[in-house]
Design a protein around this motif. Structure first.
Motif, PDB file in Angstrom:
ATOM      1  N   GLN A 263       0.796  -1.223   0.099  1.00 16.53           N
ATOM      2  CA  GLN A 263       0.110   0.089   0.056  1.00 16.53           C
ATOM      3  C   GLN A 263       0.951   1.229  -0.174  1.00 16.53           C
ATOM      4  N   PRO A 264       0.199   2.374  -0.469  1.00 15.40           N
ATOM      5  CA  PRO A 264       1.128   3.715  -0.482  1.00 15.40           C
ATOM      6  C   PRO A 264       1.305   4.133   0.917  1.00 15.40           C
ATOM      7  N   LEU A 265       2.379   4.664   1.130  1.00 16.37           N
ATOM      8  CA  LEU A 265       2.852   5.400   2.416  1.00 16.37           C
ATOM      9  C   LEU A 265       3.032   6.909   2.420  1.00 16.37           C
ATOM     10  N   VAL A 266       2.765   7.411   3.416  1.00 16.97           N
ATOM     11  CA  VAL A 266       2.874   8.986   3.427  1.00 16.97           C
ATOM     12  C   VAL A 266       3.786   9.194   4.496  1.00 16.97           C
ATOM     13  N   ALA A 267       5.071   9.881   4.469  1.00 19.38           N
ATOM     14  CA  ALA A 267       5.864  10.138   5.614  1.00 19.38           C
ATOM     15  C   ALA A 267       5.853  11.667   5.847  1.00 19.38           C
ATOM     16  N   VAL A 268       5.686  11.758   7.151  1.00 25.96           N
ATOM     17  CA  VAL A 268       5.414  13.357   7.853  1.00 25.96           C
ATOM     18  C   VAL A 268       6.641  13.669   8.530  1.00 25.96           C
ATOM     19  N   LYS A 269       7.459  14.685   8.208  1.00 25.60           N
ATOM     20  CA  LYS A 269       8.526  15.217   9.179  1.00 25.60           C
ATOM     21  C   LYS A 269       8.205  16.529   9.843  1.00 25.60           C
ATOM     22  N   LEU A 270       8.358  16.138  10.875  1.00 21.59           N
ATOM     23  CA  LEU A 270       7.930  17.075  12.227  1.00 21.59           C
ATOM     24  C   LEU A 270       9.197  18.119  12.276  1.00 21.59           C
ATOM     25  N   PHE A 271       8.929  19.350  11.996  1.00 26.69           N
ATOM     26  CA  PHE A 271      10.118  20.368  12.302  1.00 26.69           C
ATOM     27  C   PHE A 271      10.086  20.935  13.540  1.00 26.69           C
ATOM     28  N   LEU A 272      10.340  20.260  14.677  1.00 24.50           N
ATOM     29  CA  LEU A 272      10.399  20.913  15.872  1.00 24.50           C
ATOM     30  C   LEU A 272      11.296  21.932  16.239  1.00 24.50           C
ATOM     31  N   THR A 273      11.387  22.798  16.987  1.00 28.35           N
ATOM     32  CA  THR A 273      11.956  23.832  17.201  1.00 28.35           C
ATOM     33  C   THR A 273      12.618  23.558  18.739  1.00 28.35           C
ATOM     34  N   LYS A 274      13.620  24.390  19.116  1.00 27.10           N
ATOM     35  CA  LYS A 274      14.192  24.306  20.497  1.00 27.10           C
ATOM     36  C   LYS A 274      13.062  24.620  21.477  1.00 27.10           C
ATOM     37  N   GLU A 275      11.963  25.544  21.125  1.00 30.09           N
ATOM     38  CA  GLU A 275      11.210  25.855  21.889  1.00 30.09           C
ATOM     39  C   GLU A 275      10.062  24.805  22.179  1.00 30.09           C
ATOM     40  N   ASP A 276      10.014  23.844  21.031  1.00 28.23           N
ATOM     41  CA  ASP A 276       9.057  22.546  21.458  1.00 28.23           C
ATOM     42  C   ASP A 276       9.518  21.540  22.137  1.00 28.23           C
ATOM     43  N   PHE A 277      10.805  21.474  22.257  1.00 30.67           N
ATOM     44  CA  PHE A 277      11.476  20.577  22.935  1.00 30.67           C
ATOM     45  C   PHE A 277      10.951  20.464  24.489  1.00 30.67           C
ATOM     46  N   ASN A 278      10.718  19.197  24.908  1.00 36.27           N
ATOM     47  CA  ASN A 278      10.505  19.012  26.585  1.00 36.27           C
ATOM     48  C   ASN A 278       8.825  19.272  26.776  1.00 36.27           C
ATOM     49  N   VAL A 279       8.262  19.550  25.582  1.00 29.76           N
ATOM     50  CA  VAL A 279       6.905  19.964  25.401  1.00 29.76           C
ATOM     51  C   VAL A 279       6.055  18.741  24.783  1.00 29.76           C
ATOM     52  N   GLU A 280       4.955  17.987  25.415  1.00 30.01           N
ATOM     53  CA  GLU A 280       4.453  17.153  24.484  1.00 30.01           C
ATOM     54  C   GLU A 280       3.548  17.450  23.483  1.00 30.01           C
ATOM     55  N   GLN A 281       3.756  17.257  22.279  1.00 33.35           N
ATOM     56  CA  GLN A 281       3.090  17.630  21.272  1.00 33.35           C
ATOM     57  C   GLN A 281       1.895  16.577  20.710  1.00 33.35           C
ATOM     58  N   ALA A 282       0.512  17.185  20.618  1.00 39.73           N
ATOM     59  CA  ALA A 282      -0.643  16.313  20.462  1.00 39.73           C
ATOM     60  C   ALA A 282      -0.715  16.279  18.805  1.00 39.73           C
ATOM     61  N   ILE A 283      -0.807  15.196  18.244  1.00 39.81           N
ATOM     62  CA  ILE A 283      -0.859  15.297  16.713  1.00 39.81           C
ATOM     63  C   ILE A 283      -1.919  14.538  16.288  1.00 39.81           C
ATOM     64  N   GLU A 284      -2.543  14.858  15.283  1.00 40.20           N
ATOM     65  CA  GLU A 284      -3.877  13.908  14.645  1.00 40.20           C
ATOM     66  C   GLU A 284      -3.546  14.138  13.167  1.00 40.20           C
ATOM     67  N   CYS A 285      -3.482  12.898  12.412  1.00 39.81           N
ATOM     68  CA  CYS A 285      -3.586  12.866  11.032  1.00 39.81           C
ATOM     69  C   CYS A 285      -4.964  11.917  10.589  1.00 39.81           C
ATOM     70  N   ARG A 286      -5.513  12.823   9.579  1.00 41.88           N
ATOM     71  CA  ARG A 286      -6.655  12.249   8.884  1.00 41.88           C
ATOM     72  C   ARG A 286      -6.381  11.846   7.359  1.00 41.88           C
ATOM     73  N   VAL A 287      -7.333  11.256   6.786  1.00 42.83           N
ATOM     74  CA  VAL A 287      -7.451  10.990   5.308  1.00 42.83           C
ATOM     75  C   VAL A 287      -8.497  11.897   4.890  1.00 42.83           C
ATOM     76  N   GLU A 288      -8.290  12.771   3.980  1.00 39.72           N
ATOM     77  CA  GLU A 288      -9.199  13.829   3.402  1.00 39.72           C
ATOM     78  C   GLU A 288      -8.975  13.696   1.858  1.00 39.72           C
ATOM     79  N   GLY A 289      -9.944  14.344   1.075  1.00 38.20           N
ATOM     80  CA  GLY A 289     -10.019  14.642  -0.288  1.00 38.20           C
ATOM     81  C   GLY A 289     -10.737  13.673  -0.943  1.00 38.20           C
ATOM     82  N   SER A 290     -11.739  12.737  -0.155  1.00 34.79           N
ATOM     83  CA  SER A 290     -12.473  11.800  -0.774  1.00 34.79           C
ATOM     84  C   SER A 290     -13.721  11.487   0.128  1.00 34.79           C
ATOM     85  N   GLU A 291     -14.703  11.964  -0.520  1.00 38.50           N
ATOM     86  CA  GLU A 291     -16.073  11.927  -0.031  1.00 38.50           C
ATOM     87  C   GLU A 291     -16.455  10.669   0.814  1.00 38.50           C
TER      88      GLU A 291
END
Length: 325
Positions: free
Chosen positions: A274-302
């Protein structure tokens, strides 16, 4: 010389006394005999009772033994050998008939099934999403390789079948068009080379960005037999925070190209990837030591839903990332 009248009167009296004494003695003897007989009778009754009990126990034992095997009639458990033979023959024929009926029913049912496609599919249009590394919380220290080694191993394991040398054996398909092969006995597989994932392929950066604190996450959609999305599906990820988090998708825009659909099942399509999608997270130093909650969705198809409150994995996936210094 005649006796006097007084003497004559005394003799009868004495005779009467003797008679009465004798009668009394006889009565005493009779009483003693009766008492002896009365004592002997209970003892005799006890002996007779014991004999009767012994006889009854013997008869009960014989009756029980006869109920198991009667030596006179040759019956075992109340049935003769002929009777046992007939009843065993009946049950043998009866259960053989049931087994044959069951096998016939299963054979008829199997003739109606397609070995490549399930007869009933409940989630054809609503596949779920999964991520690699397989973790709800991705937590590591970017300056300590041991803390993210397990994540790198998981991603390398997933991408082994996407190596360019392996995928070169597969077919080049038309971009943006379904690869329909309903009448083909052997289904071809469209190429999806690992190098398409660029910075998240692990070819240029073996740490997949974990070493610099900018990790890659691979998102894939579960396989569903016969699925042909209406529209151009793609993966879109968002961070649940006030300011947006910069992300980069590979392939571009997180597209799930139509040429990888439909899927024909494990038996008809054994080498399918199956096809894959890679997501690179560009976290900065301000984002370190802080928990980041992320959600990915499939879109573009009704026809691909991602908003079912009862199923948080239908068309979407949530995870958390925490990078330490």
């Amino acid at each position: 010389m005649s006796s006097s009248p007084e003497h004559q009167n005394q003799e009868p009296k004495e005779d009467g006394k003797e008679e009465r004494n004798e009668e009394r003695k006889e009565d005493v003897k009779e009483t003693e005999v009766k008492n002896v007989e009365m004592k002997e009778e209970p003892e005799q009754d006890k002996k007779d009772g014991k004999k009767e009990e012994t006889k009854e126990m013997k008869e009960t034992k014989e009756s029980f033994m006869d109920s198991i095997y009667n030596t006179r009639s040759g019956e075992f458990l109340g049935r003769t050998a002929r009777s046992w033979g007939l009843i065993l023959l009946f049950y043998l024929v009866f259960y053989a008939f049931l087994a044959g009926l069951f096998l016939l029913t299963m054979w008829v049912m199997l003739q109606t099934l397609d070995e490549n496609v399930p007869r009933y599919q409940e989630r054809v249009a609503n596949p779920g999403l999964v991520i690699c590394p397989h973790a709800e919380e991705i937590s590591f220290n970017h300056s300590e390789p041991a803390s993210y080694t397990q994540y790198i191993q998981q991603m390398n394991h997933l991408l082994q079948q996407y190596n360019d040398s392996v995928q070169a054996q597969n077919d080049l398909c038309l971009v943006g068009q379904f690869t329909e092969q309903d009448d083909e006995p052997t289904k071809k597989v469209c190429q999806f080379k690992r190098s398409i994932l660029q910075q998240c392929s692990g070819l240029h950066d073996a740490s997949f960005g974990f070493a610099e604190g900018k990790p890659c996450v691979i998102v894939k959609m579960n396989r569903v037999i016969g699925l042909k999305p209406r529209g151009n599906p793609y993966i879109n990820c968002t961070a649940k925070r006030d300011s947006p988090l910069h992300m980069q998708y590979f392939p571009t825009e997180g597209l799930l190209d139509k040429m990888y659909f439909p899927y024909y099942g494990k038996k008809a399509h054994p080498d399918y990837v199956q096809p894959l999608v890679a997501v690179k997270l560009f976290l900065t130093k301000e984002d370190f030591n802080v928990e980041q909650a992320i959600e990915c969705r499939v879109e573009g198809s009704e026809d691909l839903r991602n908003d079912d409150s009862r199923d948080k994995f239908q068309g979407r996936v949530s995870f958390r990332v925490k990078v330490s210094e």
